[in-house]
Write a protein that holds these residues in place. Structure first.
Motif, PDB file in Angstrom:
ATOM      1  N   UNK A 145       0.849  -1.193   0.000  1.00 18.68           N
ATOM      2  CA  UNK A 145       0.000   0.000   0.000  1.00 18.68           C
ATOM      3  C   UNK A 145       0.884   1.242   0.000  1.00 18.68           C
ATOM      4  N   UNK A 146       0.665   2.105  -0.986  1.00 20.79           N
ATOM      5  CA  UNK A 146       1.567   3.227  -1.233  1.00 20.79           C
ATOM      6  C   UNK A 146       0.769   4.496  -1.514  1.00 20.79           C
ATOM      7  N   UNK A 147       1.235   5.606  -0.967  1.00 19.66           N
ATOM      8  CA  UNK A 147       0.731   6.930  -1.312  1.00 19.66           C
ATOM      9  C   UNK A 147       1.936   7.738  -1.768  1.00 19.66           C
ATOM     10  N   UNK A 148       1.857   8.293  -2.966  1.00 21.96           N
ATOM     11  CA  UNK A 148       3.051   8.867  -3.563  1.00 21.96           C
ATOM     12  C   UNK A 148       2.727  10.059  -4.446  1.00 21.96           C
ATOM     13  N   UNK A 149       3.710  10.948  -4.609  1.00 27.57           N
ATOM     14  CA  UNK A 149       3.598  12.042  -5.568  1.00 27.57           C
ATOM     15  C   UNK A 149       4.095  11.623  -6.947  1.00 27.57           C
ATOM     16  N   UNK A 150       4.753  10.482  -7.034  1.00 28.61           N
ATOM     17  CA  UNK A 150       5.335  10.033  -8.298  1.00 28.61           C
ATOM     18  C   UNK A 150       4.295   9.360  -9.192  1.00 28.61           C
ATOM     19  N   UNK A 151       4.580   9.290 -10.478  1.00 29.46           N
ATOM     20  CA  UNK A 151       3.703   8.604 -11.412  1.00 29.46           C
ATOM     21  C   UNK A 151       3.597   7.128 -11.033  1.00 29.46           C
ATOM     22  N   UNK A 152       2.432   6.555 -11.287  1.00 28.36           N
ATOM     23  CA  UNK A 152       2.182   5.176 -10.917  1.00 28.36           C
ATOM     24  C   UNK A 152       2.511   4.237 -12.068  1.00 28.36           C
ATOM     25  N   UNK A 153       3.031   3.072 -11.718  1.00 34.78           N
ATOM     26  CA  UNK A 153       3.312   2.031 -12.696  1.00 34.78           C
ATOM     27  C   UNK A 153       2.329   0.890 -12.509  1.00 34.78           C
ATOM     28  N   UNK A 154       1.483   0.676 -13.506  1.00 31.12           N
ATOM     29  CA  UNK A 154       0.521  -0.427 -13.438  1.00 31.12           C
ATOM     30  C   UNK A 154       1.256  -1.753 -13.312  1.00 31.12           C
ATOM     31  N   UNK A 155       2.328  -1.908 -14.073  1.00 31.37           N
ATOM     32  CA  UNK A 155       3.083  -3.172 -14.055  1.00 31.37           C
ATOM     33  C   UNK A 155       3.704  -3.430 -12.680  1.00 31.37           C
ATOM     34  N   UNK A 156       4.244  -2.382 -12.056  1.00 30.11           N
ATOM     35  CA  UNK A 156       4.902  -2.566 -10.760  1.00 30.11           C
ATOM     36  C   UNK A 156       3.901  -2.934  -9.672  1.00 30.11           C
TER      37      UNK A 156
ATOM     38  N   UNK B 217      -6.736 -14.241  -1.111  1.00 33.38           N
ATOM     39  CA  UNK B 217      -6.653 -13.148  -2.079  1.00 33.38           C
ATOM     40  C   UNK B 217      -5.644 -12.094  -1.615  1.00 33.38           C
ATOM     41  N   UNK B 218      -4.848 -11.606  -2.555  1.00 35.17           N
ATOM     42  CA  UNK B 218      -3.871 -10.562  -2.270  1.00 35.17           C
ATOM     43  C   UNK B 218      -4.320  -9.257  -2.913  1.00 35.17           C
ATOM     44  N   UNK B 219      -4.004  -8.148  -2.256  1.00 39.22           N
ATOM     45  CA  UNK B 219      -4.395  -6.828  -2.769  1.00 39.22           C
ATOM     46  C   UNK B 219      -3.243  -5.847  -2.588  1.00 39.22           C
ATOM     47  N   UNK B 220      -2.984  -5.049  -3.598  1.00 37.80           N
ATOM     48  CA  UNK B 220      -2.009  -3.958  -3.528  1.00 37.80           C
ATOM     49  C   UNK B 220      -2.658  -2.704  -4.088  1.00 37.80           C
ATOM     50  N   UNK B 221      -2.484  -1.579  -3.405  1.00 37.92           N
ATOM     51  CA  UNK B 221      -3.081  -0.319  -3.842  1.00 37.92           C
ATOM     52  C   UNK B 221      -2.029   0.785  -3.786  1.00 37.92           C
ATOM     53  N   UNK B 222      -1.891   1.515  -4.879  1.00 37.62           N
ATOM     54  CA  UNK B 222      -1.051   2.719  -4.907  1.00 37.62           C
ATOM     55  C   UNK B 222      -1.914   3.898  -5.329  1.00 37.62           C
ATOM     56  N   UNK B 223      -1.810   4.994  -4.596  1.00 41.50           N
ATOM     57  CA  UNK B 223      -2.612   6.186  -4.895  1.00 41.50           C
ATOM     58  C   UNK B 223      -1.705   7.404  -4.962  1.00 41.50           C
ATOM     59  N   UNK B 224      -1.903   8.211  -5.981  1.00 38.37           N
ATOM     60  CA  UNK B 224      -1.126   9.437  -6.120  1.00 38.37           C
ATOM     61  C   UNK B 224      -1.748  10.574  -5.326  1.00 38.37           C
ATOM     62  N   UNK B 225      -0.904  11.506  -4.907  1.00 41.71           N
ATOM     63  CA  UNK B 225      -1.349  12.797  -4.427  1.00 41.71           C
ATOM     64  C   UNK B 225      -0.601  13.859  -5.219  1.00 41.71           C
ATOM     65  N   UNK B 226      -1.059  15.103  -5.094  1.00 45.10           N
ATOM     66  CA  UNK B 226      -0.491  16.154  -5.915  1.00 45.10           C
ATOM     67  C   UNK B 226      -1.217  16.232  -7.245  1.00 45.10           C
ATOM     68  N   UNK B 227      -0.607  16.872  -8.204  1.00 43.51           N
ATOM     69  CA  UNK B 227      -1.233  17.100  -9.511  1.00 43.51           C
ATOM     70  C   UNK B 227      -1.230  15.835 -10.349  1.00 43.51           C
TER      71      UNK B 227
ATOM     72  N   UNK C 286     -10.057  14.801  -4.051  1.00 45.75           N
ATOM     73  CA  UNK C 286      -9.488  15.506  -5.196  1.00 45.75           C
ATOM     74  C   UNK C 286     -10.035  16.927  -5.318  1.00 45.75           C
ATOM     75  N   UNK C 287      -9.194  17.782  -5.893  1.00 44.73           N
ATOM     76  CA  UNK C 287      -9.590  19.130  -6.274  1.00 44.73           C
ATOM     77  C   UNK C 287      -9.588  19.173  -7.799  1.00 44.73           C
TER      78      UNK C 287
END
Length: 245
Positions: free
Chosen positions: A99-110, A169-179, A218-219
């Motif tokens: 589980x990740x929260x990041x300002x970086x672009x997300x990689x679907x493959x990763x 079942x396994x689950x992984x979630x990454x969500x961006x913040x920022x623009x 979101x804004x």
């Protein structure tokens, strides 16, 4: 009693700060009374305070829950916001990395690679992207912000709920913040399961539950203005139980 309160999005805008040291004469306090006192102290924000949720030590609090000066307190409105991460800490993640929260672009493959295992025959990935047109209104970009530590805690909770409801079942979630610009991914949810039926169900559950309980919003910015937006799923109720309770 002096209580330090983190504020977000439109609520922070109206009160004029993202961190409020609120002083009152009470020697005992609970979440419900704190909201009432804040509404009295900040009448211009009272309507928004009324529909906001109090979080105590990164958990949503019922009105009668006691609050002390030592507690970590946040007031979370139906549309949230927060402070950007510093340059040296652009991402936060759970200990297991799922589980990740990041300002970086997300990689679907990763993100997908985190849940693929030899014993699972089904893997699904949901990717949420920024839509340009909503009816006749053109979106320029979105800005996502979060109460990061609590958001990570709630993402882990979703993973635990999925593991209990759909064993194995396994689950992984990454969500961006920022623009997040048009067509870019704001969230990637990957789910793997021994069989496809559970995988489909768990994937749908993950995104719906995320929109219900995780303090990330979101804004939406247009060519002629901007507005904090809710999830669009009806009444927002982060205290609502999952399907397990």
């Amino acid at each position: 009693m002096i209580i330090t309160i983190s504020l977000f999005a439109g609520l922070a805008d109206r009160i004029g700060t993202s961190s409020l040291k609120f002083s009152c004469k009470d020697t005992e306090m609970n979440a419900g009374r704190l909201k009432r006192l804040l509404a009295e102290a900040y009448p211009d924000a009272s309507s928004l305070i009324a529909v906001s949720f109090v979080a105590v030590n990164q958990e949503y609090a019922l009105d009668y829950q006691p609050i002390s000066e030592q507690d970590e307190v946040a007031l979370i409105p139906p549309v949230s916001g927060g402070e950007p991460m510093s340059e040296d800490k652009r991402a936060h993640e759970s200990a297991d990395g799922l589980f990740v929260i990041t300002e970086d672009e997300l990689s679907v493959e990763a993100v997908t690679a985190k849940v693929i295992t030899a014993n699972h025959g089904a893997t699904l990935t949901f990717t949420g992207t920024t839509r340009e047109m909503t009816g006749e209104q053109r979106t320029v970009h979105l800005e996502y912000e979060a109460y990061v530590p609590m958001a990570l805690s709630k993402l882990r909770q979703i993973g635990a709920e999925i593991g209990e409801q759909w064993p194995g079942t396994l689950c992984a979630i990454s969500h961006r913040i920022g623009r997040v610009d048009i067509a870019e991914a704001s969230v990637v949810i990957a789910v793997s399961s021994p069989h496809r039926a559970g995988c489909y169900e768990a994937s749908r559950y993950a995104i719906e539950r995320l929109k219900q309980i995780v303090p990330i919003w979101k804004k939406e910015s247009w060519e002629d203005g901007a507005e904090w937006k809710g999830h669009g799923l009806g009444p927002w109720d982060p205290s609502a139980p999952g399907i397990l309770t």
